[in-house]
Design a protein around this motif. Structure first.
Motif, PDB file in Angstrom:
ATOM      1  N   UNK B 103       6.470  -8.422   0.953  1.00 14.66           N
ATOM      2  CA  UNK B 103       6.844  -7.119   0.406  1.00 14.66           C
ATOM      3  C   UNK B 103       6.479  -6.039   1.419  1.00 14.66           C
ATOM      4  N   UNK B 104       7.507  -5.485   2.071  1.00 14.87           N
ATOM      5  CA  UNK B 104       7.267  -4.497   3.117  1.00 14.87           C
ATOM      6  C   UNK B 104       6.793  -3.149   2.576  1.00 14.87           C
ATOM      7  N   UNK B 105       6.785  -3.005   1.231  1.00 15.97           N
ATOM      8  CA  UNK B 105       6.311  -1.726   0.691  1.00 15.97           C
ATOM      9  C   UNK B 105       4.783  -1.737   0.535  1.00 15.97           C
ATOM     10  N   UNK B 106       4.152  -2.871   0.829  1.00 19.23           N
ATOM     11  CA  UNK B 106       2.687  -2.963   0.746  1.00 19.23           C
ATOM     12  C   UNK B 106       2.060  -2.177   1.894  1.00 19.23           C
ATOM     13  N   UNK B 107       0.804  -1.724   1.732  1.00 23.00           N
ATOM     14  CA  UNK B 107       0.148  -1.011   2.831  1.00 23.00           C
ATOM     15  C   UNK B 107       0.130  -1.847   4.127  1.00 23.00           C
ATOM     16  N   UNK B 108       0.232  -1.141   5.245  1.00 29.62           N
ATOM     17  CA  UNK B 108       0.403  -1.792   6.546  1.00 29.62           C
ATOM     18  C   UNK B 108      -0.686  -2.835   6.846  1.00 29.62           C
ATOM     19  N   UNK B 109      -1.964  -2.455   6.626  1.00 31.47           N
ATOM     20  CA  UNK B 109      -3.052  -3.369   6.992  1.00 31.47           C
ATOM     21  C   UNK B 109      -2.955  -4.692   6.238  1.00 31.47           C
ATOM     22  N   UNK B 111      -0.328  -6.038   4.650  1.00 28.53           N
ATOM     23  CA  UNK B 111       0.880  -6.825   4.943  1.00 28.53           C
ATOM     24  C   UNK B 111       0.791  -7.483   6.327  1.00 28.53           C
ATOM     25  N   UNK B 112       0.250  -6.754   7.296  1.00 29.01           N
ATOM     26  CA  UNK B 112       0.152  -7.332   8.639  1.00 29.01           C
ATOM     27  C   UNK B 112      -0.815  -8.524   8.646  1.00 29.01           C
ATOM     28  N   UNK B 115       1.109 -11.387   7.148  1.00 32.42           N
ATOM     29  CA  UNK B 115       2.100 -11.936   8.087  1.00 32.42           C
ATOM     30  C   UNK B 115       1.422 -12.761   9.175  1.00 32.42           C
ATOM     31  N   UNK B 215      -8.751  -8.773  15.020  1.00 32.34           N
ATOM     32  CA  UNK B 215      -8.569  -7.336  15.268  1.00 32.34           C
ATOM     33  C   UNK B 215      -8.238  -6.603  13.969  1.00 32.34           C
ATOM     34  N   UNK B 216      -7.370  -7.235  13.153  1.00 35.26           N
ATOM     35  CA  UNK B 216      -6.984  -6.616  11.883  1.00 35.26           C
ATOM     36  C   UNK B 216      -8.179  -6.463  10.959  1.00 35.26           C
ATOM     37  N   UNK B 219     -10.285  -3.695  12.232  1.00 38.74           N
ATOM     38  CA  UNK B 219      -9.592  -2.415  12.045  1.00 38.74           C
ATOM     39  C   UNK B 219      -9.723  -1.939  10.604  1.00 38.74           C
ATOM     40  N   UNK B 220      -9.557  -2.880   9.673  1.00 39.00           N
ATOM     41  CA  UNK B 220      -9.672  -2.526   8.252  1.00 39.00           C
ATOM     42  C   UNK B 220     -11.104  -2.145   7.889  1.00 39.00           C
TER      43      UNK B 220
END
Lengths: 166, 225
Positions: B103-109, B111-112, B115, B215-216, B219-220
């Motif tokens: 779901x691409x409408x999820x917050x970037x952090x 969803x990435x 993925x 890294x993610x 970052x979060x």
């Protein structure tokens, strides 16, 4: 054309600059930008029936466009593919790209050197998004956004004005 | 240039952009009418084809195992093939379910992160499929296919030591495959699709995706520098 398609087209037209800037910042190769723009449009269109019209379209669009752009940038197949320009472009320019002011090119170049995630914070901040909005798009806390922004500002001062004291 | 100057310039250019770029509405309309399918949609089609092929092979090996249930010499290789195909089929279905739930409408952090975890699982499954494949796609495959399609009993057609040599060759091929993948992935003239496959097999893609996940997380958590 049905009403859903029409309202989608209107909203994309109103926010075309977001689409353009994200493609510009996340696609170093101009010939690959078309591919990314289309991928963003596909995902926007697929999610559009679930869009809550009470929410801000721009926030919703930033989320989808940034998610697609970052995954596009990380995609192995996209990085390795030999891109060949072709087909009808999504954007038409009144002035050639060479007419772009050097200051703008300098700003873009600096942001493009950042990692994909800090790049998104920088973009949202330049776009005038509040800490709250940036945090909502990225899924971070507002404190985290503020800390990252102050680091980015310091980094920018150092890299763009190397002689100046920090 | 100060940060504030950068912001002012950006806003100026943004206003100018409104007049200098034109959205190609005709192109947008034609894409909407085409019922566009994205990169993940195309990947899902490939996975569906792969799952379909796996299912057919599963049915065939299943029926072969059943019809040779009294002959361990054919039953055991058929079971080995069937188990490998079941795992491959399950991996395909799992990836399809994962792709459908993106779901691409999820917050970037978040969803990435999701993925990247999916990419990691997919790379690991390719590595395991290829490595364990060396054990089943040599001797068991030959025995089952020769019997099932050609009616040839390899146990009586070939000397016993052939099976030992063939199995050993399968095992010996694993490091050869890994070294070849490593050199192919570094060669600039390798075709993109092959290089991507070689990088997955050699482990460089896995290392990259693990770094990305670290890294993610940093970052979060705000622990990145």
């Amino acid at each position: 054309m049905d009403s859903l398609s029409r309202s989608f087209e209107e909203l994309v037209e109103t926010h075309k600059r977001i689409l353009y800037k994200i493609c510009r910042l996340y696609c170093p190769l101009p010939e690959a930008r078309e591919d990314l723009a289309q991928e963003i449009l596909i995902q926007l269109w697929k999610a559009f029936p679930r869009f809550d019209s009470r929410a801000r379209f721009s926030t919703w669009m930033y989320r989808i466009a940034l998610n697609v752009a970052i995954s596009h940038l990380r995609s192995e197949s996209v990085r390795l593919r030999h891109l060949v320009p072709g087909g009808e472009p999504l954007f038409e320019f009144a002035a050639p790209a060479a007419d772009e002011p050097p200051e703008l090119r300098e700003i873009y170049q600096w942001i493009e050197r950042l990692d994909p995630l800090p790049r998104s914070i920088m973009l949202l901040h330049l776009e005038g998004c509040s800490y709250q909005e940036t945090a909502a798009v990225l899924g971070l806390t507002e404190t985290n956004v503020a800390t990252k922004l102050s680091r980015l500002k310091a980094q920018m001062r150092q890299e763009l004005n190397p002689g100046e004291p920090t | 240039m100060t940060f504030e100057q950068m912001q002012t310039r950006w806003a100026e250019f943004d206003r100018r952009l409104e007049h200098t770029i034109e959205l190609n509405r005709r192109m947008l309309r034609s894409r909407l009418e085409d019922r566009m399918s994205g990169r993940l949609g195309r990947l899902a089609i490939w996975l569906l084809l792969e799952a379909g092929a796996c299912l057919l092979a599963l049915l065939w090996t299943g029926s072969f195992a059943w019809s040779h249930r009294q002959e361990p010499g054919f039953l055991l290789p058929a079971i080995a093939l069937h188990a490998w195909l079941s795992a491959a089929f399950a991996a395909c279905l799992w990836q399809l379910v994962q792709i459908r739930s993106i779901d691409y409408t999820k917050p970037v952090a978040s969803l990435q992160r999701r993925l990247a975890s999916m990419r990691k699982a997919s790379i690991v499954s390719v590595q395991w499929a290829l490595l364990t494949g060396q054990l089943v796609w040599w001797t068991p495959f030959l025995i089952v296919v020769s019997k099932g399609f050609l009616g040839v009993d390899l146990y009586s057609a070939l000397p016993a030591h052939y099976f030992v040599v063939s199995a050993a060759a399968g095992v010996a091929l694993m490091p050869v495959l890994w070294f070849s993948a490593r050199s192919l992935s570094r060669h600039p003239k390798t075709a993109p699709a092959l290089r991507s496959f070689a990088r997955a097999l050699a482990g460089s893609q896995l290392a990259e995706v693990e770094r990305e996940l670290d890294q993610l997380a940093a970052w979060e958590a705000g622990a990145d520098r």
